[in-house]
Every structure is written in C-alpha cells, then in structure tokens.
Design an enzyme around this catalytic site. Structure first.
Site, PDB file in Angstrom:
ATOM      1  N   ASP A   1     -11.304   2.512   3.418  1.00  0.00           N
ATOM      2  CA  ASP A   1     -11.502   1.410   2.969  1.00  0.00           C
ATOM      3  C   ASP A   1     -13.005   0.876   3.360  1.00  0.00           C
ATOM      4  O   ASP A   1     -13.206  -0.420   2.863  1.00  0.00           O
ATOM      5  CB  ASP A   1     -10.841   0.302   4.597  1.00  0.00           C
ATOM      6  CG  ASP A   1     -10.071  -0.068   4.367  1.00  0.00           C
ATOM      7  OD1 ASP A   1      -9.334  -0.328   3.103  1.00  0.00           O
ATOM      8  OD2 ASP A   1      -8.589  -0.945   5.560  1.00  0.00           O
TER       9      ASP A   1
ATOM     10  N   GLN B   1      -5.091  -1.532   9.270  1.00  0.00           N
ATOM     11  CA  GLN B   1      -4.594  -3.214   8.974  1.00  0.00           C
ATOM     12  C   GLN B   1      -5.485  -3.580   9.708  1.00  0.00           C
ATOM     13  O   GLN B   1      -5.036  -4.421  10.642  1.00  0.00           O
ATOM     14  CB  GLN B   1      -2.598  -3.554   8.300  1.00  0.00           C
ATOM     15  CG  GLN B   1      -3.054  -4.745   7.594  1.00  0.00           C
ATOM     16  CD  GLN B   1      -3.241  -5.125   6.148  1.00  0.00           C
ATOM     17  OE1 GLN B   1      -3.477  -3.129   5.254  1.00  0.00           O
ATOM     18  NE2 GLN B   1      -3.680  -5.383   5.804  1.00  0.00           N
TER      19      GLN B   1
ATOM     20  N   LYS C   1       0.680  -0.954  -0.074  1.00  0.00           N
ATOM     21  CA  LYS C   1       0.014   0.230  -0.549  1.00  0.00           C
ATOM     22  C   LYS C   1       0.547   1.406   0.127  1.00  0.00           C
ATOM     23  O   LYS C   1       0.942   1.718  -0.875  1.00  0.00           O
ATOM     24  CB  LYS C   1      -0.392  -0.386   0.819  1.00  0.00           C
ATOM     25  CG  LYS C   1      -2.379  -1.283   0.915  1.00  0.00           C
ATOM     26  CD  LYS C   1      -2.792  -1.274   2.220  1.00  0.00           C
ATOM     27  CE  LYS C   1      -3.941  -2.695   2.008  1.00  0.00           C
ATOM     28  NZ  LYS C   1      -4.197  -3.254   3.346  1.00  0.00           N
TER      29      LYS C   1
END
Ligand code: NAD
Length: 281
Positions: free
Chosen positions: A119, A96, A52
């Site tokens: 997200d 994460q 990422k």
C-alpha cells in the site's frame, strides 16, 4: 471537447501486462501472493477487499484472506502481521483501512515490513519516496502518474497543483509530480485564494473530498484535470470533487468519475505485489 482520460481502459491494459508478467514468472518458479486482512465487516471495506481479491485471481496472484471479527485486539492483529512478515511465500500485506477505533492505525501501518508494504503507507516507504529512493508508492497517486503518462501528457516543467495534503493521496501525489520534474504547489483547507492558486495549474489534481467543489472558476483554460474524489450525489450516483459538466468544456483533458482514477488504485496495488515478488527473488 477535452480528451477523456479513460482509467478503465488504462487499468485493464496494466492488468493485462501484469497477467503476462506473472505467467512468465510462474514459468521460472516464482509465485506472487498477497495477504489481505479485514477487521470487522464494514460493507464498503468488504467491497474493496472483494475487488482486490478478484483482481488477484484475474492476474494470477494468490491471495490469502483474513477476515477478523470487529473485536479483534490490536495485539492479535499485530501478531498476525508479524507472522505474515516472516512468511516467505507472502509478497504483500494489506490491512484494509479504516480499522476499528480501538486499534491504532499508525501502529498497524508501522508493523508491516516495508518490503511487503504494497500500500506504500509505511513511514519508510513515504521517506524513500521523499528522498528519491526505491520503495513502494501509494497506489492512487502512482496510478495518476500512469494515467498521465499513458495518455501522452507531459509532466516535466508543468505547473502542477494538488489540492489536498493527506498522507495517502495529496502528499505522495505532490512528491511523485516533483519526481517527474513538475513544478508543484500543494493547496489545502488553509490555502488563501484557492482559485488564484489552482488557476496557475497546467495539471490540477483534486483530492479534496468535497463533492463537485471544483468548478470552472478554479481552472485555467486548457488545463489537465485529475479528479480523485469519490462521492454519491443526491441521486445516489457517483461523482467526484470536480463538477465534471462545468469543467469539461474548458479543460484539455479530464478524468471522469467513475472510470477515471478509481480503477487505477487496484491496478497499481497489483503492480506493487508483482514488483515485491520480483524484487525478493
Ligand atoms: P482527506 O480528507 O484525508 O484529505 C482532504 C484534503 O483536502 C485535506 O488535506 C484538506 O486540507 C483538503 N481540503 C479540505 N477542504 C478543502 C477546501 N475547502 N479547500 C482546499 N482544500 C481542502 O481525503 P483523501 O483521503 O486525500 O481523499 C480525497 C478524496 O479522494 C476523497 O473524496 C476520497 O474518497 C477520494 N479517494 C479516492 C481514491 C481512489 O481510488 N479514487 C483513493 C483515495 C481517496
């Protein structure tokens, strides 16, 4: 032979478009910044986080990296999220997952401000998707819509079957296909006669989490097959939920694993970050 839907190529195309957009935004004095938080040092998570950050650097998005020790408390993590929520120059916040067991994942997801929820996991983002309002959409299903559209595959009016009902893939996938005017069925672990259901599909999305479970008996001839699964087979090679070699000859288009859905997730995350920055200004 079926059309091979090339996620590597399509995601690269999206990243190029974003790179140009970010450069243009920079000229207007608008920067884009993603904060990435990892708790603990799970090796798989470290790889995802690394990828990422690499994508951010490529596109021209600044990334702030927080690598917190495994024993970080929930309060400490929530305090950091709160600080980043208030930080003007941060456009997206990504924690994460999974987080260590002593931290409540739902509390973490809820703590992220919806306008920075790149997200798309926050209940407000999911709710917005459900009622057709603006909000961030979970990256993997959003990427699948891009794969279909950019491969010239029509969704409107098609029978779409999604196998799996998780909050991050199955449910948002079904809602997105519905938004594109597909006729959507969601199948899951309690579905009776799964093959009967999947054989109706013009577009079948497999997000089951079971290596090579979907063989040609599940497929209507000429269907489009999207494979979300990622597994290691007995030879330590990557494979999906779909038995590719068995299914490819009977379908009209298919995503390979690797190189299908996988690369799209990060591309859409980057897209959400750029959108967040653009919307804020
Ligand atoms: P999950 O385990 O949360 O959900 C799996 C779903 O499959 C469940 O809703 C369950 O009801 C259904 N299911 C399980 N067994 C079934 C069966 N025998 N018949 C019918 N339905 C069944 O998984 P998830 O997070 O949605 O992920 C699914 C797969 O996609 C996994 O392999 C995961 O690694 C992969 N994944 C890939 C990406 C990517 O970027 N490509 C992103 C997320 C997940």
């Amino acid at each position: 032979m079926p059309q091979i839907i090339n996620g590597k190529e399509i995601s690269a195309q999206i990243k190029e478009e974003l790179k140009e957009k970010v450069a243009a935004m920079k000229k207007e004095g608008i920067s884009v910044c993603l904060a990435v938080i990892q708790v603990g040092d799970d090796p798989a998570s470290s790889v995802y986080v690394g990828n990422k950050k690499k994508a951010c650097a490529y596109i021209g998005i600044a990334s702030l990296s927080y690598e917190l020790p495994e024993e970080t408390t929930q309060e400490e993590l929530l305090a950091l999220i709160d600080k980043l929520n208030k930080q003007e120059d941060v456009d997206g916040i990504l924690v994460q997952l999974p987080v260590p067991e002593h931290i409540d994942e739902d509390a973490v997801i809820r703590a992220i401000a919806p306008e920075k929820d790149v997200d798309g996991f926050h209940p407000q983002s999911m709710g917005a998707l459900c009622i057709g309002q603006r909000g961030f959409v979970s990256c993997t299903p959003a990427g699948i819509i891009q794969l279909l559209k950019r491969s010239g595959i029509e969704i409107a009016g098609k029978e779409c079957v999604v196998i799996g009902r998780s909050n991050i893939v199955g449910k948002p996938m079904a809602l997105l296909l519905l938004r594109e005017n597909g006729t959507v069925t969601v199948a899951h672990s309690r579905t009776k006669d799964l093959k009967e259901v999947t054989k109706r599909a013009d577009i079948l999305v497999a997000a089951v989490g079971k290596p090579r479970m979907i063989t040609r008996e599940y497929i209507k001839e000429g269907a489009v097959v999207i494979d979300v699964g990622i597994h290691r087979n007995e030879n330590n090679k990557l494979c999906g939920d779909v038995d590719y070699d068995d299914v490819a000859p009977v379908c009209s288009a298919i995503t390979p694993v690797p190189g299908g859905v996988g690369p799209m997730t990060i591309a859409m995350l980057m897209n959400n970050c750029v959108e967040s920055a653009a919307l804020k200004r």
